[in-house]
Design an enzyme around this catalytic site. Sequence first.
Site, short mmCIF file in Angstrom:
data_model
loop_
_atom_site.label_atom_id
_atom_site.label_comp_id
_atom_site.label_asym_id
_atom_site.label_seq_id
_atom_site.Cartn_x
_atom_site.Cartn_y
_atom_site.Cartn_z
N HIS A 43 -4.34 -7.69 29.68
CA HIS A 43 -5.50 -7.48 28.81
C HIS A 43 -5.37 -6.14 28.09
CE1 HIS A 43 -6.94 -10.65 31.45
NE2 HIS A 43 -7.97 -10.83 30.66
N ASP A 66 1.75 8.21 27.78
CA ASP A 66 2.87 8.52 26.90
C ASP A 66 2.84 9.94 26.33
OD1 ASP A 66 3.93 6.05 27.35
OD2 ASP A 66 3.54 5.25 25.36
N ALA A 121 -3.92 -3.95 25.22
CA ALA A 121 -3.40 -4.18 23.86
C ALA A 121 -2.06 -3.50 23.65
CB ALA A 121 -4.42 -3.68 22.83
N GLY A 122 -1.87 -2.32 24.24
CA GLY A 122 -0.60 -1.61 24.08
C GLY A 122 0.54 -2.37 24.73
N ASP A 154 3.80 -4.60 35.66
CA ASP A 154 2.98 -3.60 36.34
C ASP A 154 3.77 -2.31 36.30
OD1 ASP A 154 0.36 -3.30 37.72
OD2 ASP A 154 1.63 -2.38 39.23
N ASP A 189 -7.54 -9.52 40.91
CA ASP A 189 -7.54 -8.29 41.69
C ASP A 189 -6.10 -7.92 42.04
OD1 ASP A 189 -10.30 -8.11 41.67
OD2 ASP A 189 -10.52 -9.29 43.51
N HIS A 202 11.02 2.71 30.45
CA HIS A 202 11.07 1.94 31.69
C HIS A 202 10.91 0.45 31.43
CE1 HIS A 202 7.09 3.21 30.56
NE2 HIS A 202 6.48 2.44 31.43
N PHE A 238 0.75 4.56 24.30
CA PHE A 238 -0.52 4.36 24.99
C PHE A 238 -0.39 4.94 26.39
CE2 PHE A 238 2.16 0.73 25.82
CZ PHE A 238 1.94 0.38 27.14
N GLY A 239 -1.49 4.94 27.12
CA GLY A 239 -1.46 5.42 28.50
C GLY A 239 -1.08 6.88 28.60
#
EC number: 3.6.1.66
Length: 209
Positions: A14, A159, A16-17, A74, A45, A192, A156-157
């Site tokens: 879910h 970065d 977007a990046g 993940d 979950d 990665h 994103f995240g």
Amino acid sequence: MSRRLTGKVVIATHNAGKRAEMRALLAPFGIEAVSAGELGLPEPDETGTMFSENAAIKAHAAAQATGLPAFADDSGLCVDALDGAPGIFSARWAGPTKDFSAAMARVFSELEQRGATNRKAHFVSALVLAWPDGHTELFEGRVFGTLVPPRGDAGFGYDPIFQPDGHAQTFGEMTAEGKHGGDWQKGEGLSHRARAFVLLSRACLAPAS
């Protein structure tokens, strides 16, 4: 034996990046991709204790819900001086609003609280391909680097605070092509996720004719 992926796949995310990066990686192979978010699938979950376990949970949930092969990532940031944190909890550090500015600030706050001067860290990506019949393929990639004050608004995240070894830019300053690195179809991935995808593509994908 690895199973070849053809036709359509669900990107079990879910985010977007991640969806954009995965679509870019899959595009040269002629794979049609739709995301779990676009299909309105619920987010399962993530109860695993390893990146690979959480990737498998997401991939299998999407495969069972759609009857299509599903592709899940993940990934997370592992900081040496924080004993590998945030690790599998990287997204959770951003909270329910996915505020990664706050998550990045927390990383540096935790380092300061420990009086840590070591800024070494690495990103991990576990990619899982799952089929509705339960067949699973797992591939992992890592990239090592140093934490720096946030730079750049690409990616994103986490970065903007991650500068990979051997490079002057953070992932947040790199173009998508720069972040993937070189020609990953020839085994030259930088990020990665690209490094994990190199392994996946060799085992399960064939270039589009």
